[in-house]
Design a protein around this motif. Sequence first.
Motif, PDB file in Angstrom:
ATOM      1  N   SER A 107       0.840  -1.150   0.080  1.00 21.56           N
ATOM      2  CA  SER A 107      -0.125  -0.045   0.047  1.00 21.56           C
ATOM      3  C   SER A 107       1.032   1.142   0.004  1.00 21.56           C
ATOM      4  CB  SER A 107      -0.933   0.065   1.177  1.00 21.56           C
ATOM      5  OG  SER A 107      -0.040  -0.034   2.454  1.00 21.56           O
ATOM      6  N   VAL A 108       2.189   1.010   0.362  1.00 21.90           N
ATOM      7  CA  VAL A 108       3.059   2.010   0.548  1.00 21.90           C
ATOM      8  C   VAL A 108       4.206   1.974  -0.203  1.00 21.90           C
ATOM      9  CG1 VAL A 108       2.200   3.096   2.651  1.00 21.90           C
ATOM     10  CG2 VAL A 108       4.059   1.224   2.703  1.00 21.90           C
ATOM     11  N   PRO A 109       5.077   3.049  -0.790  1.00 20.27           N
ATOM     12  CA  PRO A 109       6.515   2.646  -1.566  1.00 20.27           C
ATOM     13  C   PRO A 109       7.276   1.768  -0.869  1.00 20.27           C
ATOM     14  CG  PRO A 109       5.950   4.741  -1.946  1.00 20.27           C
ATOM     15  CD  PRO A 109       4.680   4.225  -0.703  1.00 20.27           C
ATOM     16  N   ALA A 110       7.806   0.592  -1.209  1.00 16.92           N
ATOM     17  CA  ALA A 110       8.697  -0.457  -0.467  1.00 16.92           C
ATOM     18  C   ALA A 110       9.821  -0.547  -1.413  1.00 16.92           C
ATOM     19  CB  ALA A 110       7.942  -1.609  -0.241  1.00 16.92           C
ATOM     20  N   LEU A 111      10.995  -0.078  -0.427  1.00 18.23           N
ATOM     21  CA  LEU A 111      12.432  -0.472  -1.070  1.00 18.23           C
ATOM     22  C   LEU A 111      12.955  -1.528  -0.266  1.00 18.23           C
ATOM     23  CD1 LEU A 111      11.837   2.956  -0.402  1.00 18.23           C
ATOM     24  CD2 LEU A 111      13.745   2.940  -2.427  1.00 18.23           C
ATOM     25  N   ALA A 112      14.200  -2.235  -0.744  1.00 18.26           N
ATOM     26  CA  ALA A 112      14.797  -3.073  -0.105  1.00 18.26           C
ATOM     27  C   ALA A 112      16.298  -3.059  -0.324  1.00 18.26           C
ATOM     28  CB  ALA A 112      14.355  -4.442  -0.567  1.00 18.26           C
ATOM     29  N   VAL A 113      17.010  -3.492   0.736  1.00 17.68           N
ATOM     30  CA  VAL A 113      18.436  -3.573   0.639  1.00 17.68           C
ATOM     31  C   VAL A 113      18.664  -5.128   0.421  1.00 17.68           C
ATOM     32  CG1 VAL A 113      19.121  -1.789   2.222  1.00 17.68           C
ATOM     33  CG2 VAL A 113      19.071  -4.000   3.008  1.00 17.68           C
ATOM     34  N   ILE A 114      20.098  -5.127  -0.127  1.00 22.37           N
ATOM     35  CA  ILE A 114      20.425  -6.859  -0.371  1.00 22.37           C
ATOM     36  C   ILE A 114      20.927  -7.392   0.813  1.00 22.37           C
ATOM     37  CG2 ILE A 114      22.793  -6.407  -1.244  1.00 22.37           C
ATOM     38  CD1 ILE A 114      22.237  -8.563  -3.669  1.00 22.37           C
ATOM     39  N   GLY A 115      20.764  -8.606   1.124  1.00 26.37           N
ATOM     40  CA  GLY A 115      21.096  -9.443   2.324  1.00 26.37           C
ATOM     41  C   GLY A 115      21.943 -10.537   1.696  1.00 26.37           C
ATOM     42  N   ASN A 116      22.890 -11.322   2.755  1.00 25.57           N
ATOM     43  CA  ASN A 116      23.759 -12.078   2.241  1.00 25.57           C
ATOM     44  C   ASN A 116      23.097 -13.519   1.731  1.00 25.57           C
ATOM     45  OD1 ASN A 116      22.920 -12.665   5.224  1.00 25.57           O
ATOM     46  ND2 ASN A 116      23.789 -14.537   5.015  1.00 25.57           N
ATOM     47  N   HIS A 117      21.831 -13.837   1.973  1.00 25.79           N
ATOM     48  CA  HIS A 117      21.206 -14.908   1.401  1.00 25.79           C
ATOM     49  C   HIS A 117      20.794 -14.539  -0.014  1.00 25.79           C
ATOM     50  CE1 HIS A 117      20.388 -18.191   4.378  1.00 25.79           C
ATOM     51  NE2 HIS A 117      20.626 -17.127   5.241  1.00 25.79           N
ATOM     52  N   ASP A 118      20.660 -13.205  -0.304  1.00 24.47           N
ATOM     53  CA  ASP A 118      20.174 -12.822  -1.701  1.00 24.47           C
ATOM     54  C   ASP A 118      21.532 -12.737  -2.699  1.00 24.47           C
ATOM     55  OD1 ASP A 118      17.606 -12.195  -0.410  1.00 24.47           O
ATOM     56  OD2 ASP A 118      18.566 -10.301   0.079  1.00 24.47           O
ATOM     57  N   LEU A 119      22.570 -13.256  -2.230  1.00 27.35           N
ATOM     58  CA  LEU A 119      23.834 -13.314  -2.934  1.00 27.35           C
ATOM     59  C   LEU A 119      24.122 -14.646  -3.442  1.00 27.35           C
ATOM     60  CD1 LEU A 119      25.584 -10.497  -1.110  1.00 27.35           C
ATOM     61  CD2 LEU A 119      24.997 -10.325  -3.489  1.00 27.35           C
ATOM     62  N   LEU A 120      23.473 -15.535  -2.980  1.00 26.24           N
ATOM     63  CA  LEU A 120      23.591 -16.907  -3.409  1.00 26.24           C
ATOM     64  C   LEU A 120      23.633 -17.249  -5.002  1.00 26.24           C
ATOM     65  CD1 LEU A 120      21.842 -18.778  -0.355  1.00 26.24           C
ATOM     66  CD2 LEU A 120      24.223 -18.314  -0.519  1.00 26.24           C
ATOM     67  N   GLY A 121      24.178 -18.087  -5.515  1.00 25.64           N
ATOM     68  CA  GLY A 121      24.046 -18.521  -6.970  1.00 25.64           C
ATOM     69  C   GLY A 121      24.196 -17.270  -7.709  1.00 25.64           C
ATOM     70  N   LYS A 122      23.295 -16.863  -8.522  1.00 19.94           N
ATOM     71  CA  LYS A 122      23.069 -15.798  -9.168  1.00 19.94           C
ATOM     72  C   LYS A 122      22.090 -14.765  -8.528  1.00 19.94           C
ATOM     73  CE  LYS A 122      24.003 -17.694 -13.937  1.00 19.94           C
ATOM     74  NZ  LYS A 122      25.126 -16.989 -14.125  1.00 19.94           N
ATOM     75  N   GLY A 123      22.198 -14.758  -7.422  1.00 20.83           N
ATOM     76  CA  GLY A 123      21.415 -13.931  -6.468  1.00 20.83           C
ATOM     77  C   GLY A 123      21.497 -12.458  -6.749  1.00 20.83           C
ATOM     78  N   ARG A 124      22.910 -11.965  -6.958  1.00 22.84           N
ATOM     79  CA  ARG A 124      23.291 -10.525  -7.053  1.00 22.84           C
ATOM     80  C   ARG A 124      22.676 -10.078  -8.185  1.00 22.84           C
ATOM     81  NH1 ARG A 124      27.000  -6.605  -9.017  1.00 22.84           N
ATOM     82  NH2 ARG A 124      27.337  -5.209  -7.257  1.00 22.84           N
ATOM     83  N   GLU A 125      22.713 -10.754  -9.665  1.00 24.96           N
ATOM     84  CA  GLU A 125      22.134 -10.396 -10.740  1.00 24.96           C
ATOM     85  C   GLU A 125      20.565 -10.391 -10.727  1.00 24.96           C
ATOM     86  OE1 GLU A 125      25.977 -13.028 -11.972  1.00 24.96           O
ATOM     87  OE2 GLU A 125      24.442 -12.603 -10.251  1.00 24.96           O
ATOM     88  N   LEU A 126      20.120 -11.394  -9.882  1.00 22.14           N
ATOM     89  CA  LEU A 126      18.719 -11.470  -9.934  1.00 22.14           C
ATOM     90  C   LEU A 126      18.098 -10.138  -9.209  1.00 22.14           C
ATOM     91  CD1 LEU A 126      18.058 -15.027  -9.128  1.00 22.14           C
ATOM     92  CD2 LEU A 126      16.880 -13.855 -10.682  1.00 22.14           C
ATOM     93  N   TYR A 127      19.073  -9.628  -8.217  1.00 14.79           N
ATOM     94  CA  TYR A 127      18.612  -8.600  -7.289  1.00 14.79           C
ATOM     95  C   TYR A 127      18.679  -7.237  -8.115  1.00 14.79           C
ATOM     96  CZ  TYR A 127      18.682  -4.892  -3.943  1.00 14.79           C
ATOM     97  OH  TYR A 127      18.476  -3.522  -3.117  1.00 14.79           O
ATOM     98  N   LEU A 128      19.746  -7.151  -8.933  1.00 15.65           N
ATOM     99  CA  LEU A 128      20.003  -6.046  -9.984  1.00 15.65           C
ATOM    100  C   LEU A 128      18.743  -6.005 -10.812  1.00 15.65           C
ATOM    101  CD1 LEU A 128      23.821  -6.251 -10.655  1.00 15.65           C
ATOM    102  CD2 LEU A 128      22.694  -4.530  -9.192  1.00 15.65           C
ATOM    103  N   HIS A 129      18.324  -7.148 -11.214  1.00 20.42           N
ATOM    104  CA  HIS A 129      17.380  -7.112 -12.378  1.00 20.42           C
ATOM    105  C   HIS A 129      15.985  -6.599 -11.613  1.00 20.42           C
ATOM    106  CE1 HIS A 129      15.186  -8.479 -15.981  1.00 20.42           C
ATOM    107  NE2 HIS A 129      14.289  -9.154 -15.268  1.00 20.42           N
ATOM    108  N   ARG A 130      15.641  -7.348 -10.482  1.00 24.10           N
ATOM    109  CA  ARG A 130      14.419  -7.220  -9.845  1.00 24.10           C
ATOM    110  C   ARG A 130      14.405  -5.741  -9.219  1.00 24.10           C
ATOM    111  NH1 ARG A 130      14.246 -11.122 -12.622  1.00 24.10           N
ATOM    112  NH2 ARG A 130      12.919 -12.968 -12.115  1.00 24.10           N
ATOM    113  N   PHE A 131      15.337  -5.411  -8.533  1.00 22.09           N
ATOM    114  CA  PHE A 131      15.323  -4.260  -7.542  1.00 22.09           C
ATOM    115  C   PHE A 131      16.250  -3.077  -7.929  1.00 22.09           C
ATOM    116  CE2 PHE A 131      13.742  -7.480  -5.146  1.00 22.09           C
ATOM    117  CZ  PHE A 131      12.689  -6.925  -4.352  1.00 22.09           C
TER     118      PHE A 131
END
Length: 259
Positions: A107-131
């Motif tokens: 319902s409100v603007p929502a931002l997110a930082v990257i966490g260590n679990h978000d960096l597994l495998g191709k997680g960084r590329e996925l974060y860059l793409h999604r966020f």
Amino acid sequence: MRSWVPCLLLLLLCVSCDVFELHPYEIRGGVRDTNARALERLQRNVSGGSFRFAVLGDIGVYQDDSVDAVKDLARRDVDFVVQMGDLTEFSSAQEYDWVAGLLEDASVPALAVIGNHDLLGKGRELYLHRFGPTFLAFEHGGSRFVLFDSNSREYGFPGNVPDLEQLRSALGEAPGGGHLFTFSHVPPGHPDFDGSLTEPLEQLQAEHGVTVSFHGHTHRFSTDARRGVRYFIADSIELHSYLLVTVEGESVAVEQVFF
């Protein structure tokens, strides 16, 4: 091999496309640039006085709890929310798609930082793409907000995670006498944070007059003060709590709320 066998195999693969994820780290498609779109929404609602924002802890596998938390935000009269990383447990494309959709529909603007679990495998590329970029700075209500990557261990402690020079440049001075707020997943002083950068980060934040530094990672609420800067760690979402921050002039109140 009989000539019809390859065709049969191809047919079976196509039929199963809606059932099985053939590549768990597929980067193409899905929700994109969630942080940028959240900022666009926020900028349409410029705050000129007091304002309020929320800080959500680690999501991981706690999807049902996360849905409840996002629903609860709708009744809190907040301008925006920042999620503190570990959006996912395994950095899979399915997890990224789900959580990006959840925050996009909040319902409100929502931002997110990257966490260590978000960096597994191709997680960084996925974060860059999604966020979008892992470093982000913006202003709201006369204050500046800086989101950055502090997952030192995931990069092998290279000596530049977090990037203190980038942080120094972004902090500058609080606009119009407002406040400075920083957000990153791993708190300084934790074993997963580069020990050689703990004191320099704390000194940098103190020199620039950071009001509050927010973090996640430990899954348990805690708070302390270092060199005049307040540090808060948010509970993981499974504990059904998050932080509510009210800014009124020189006053900044951080409250742990439950849902």
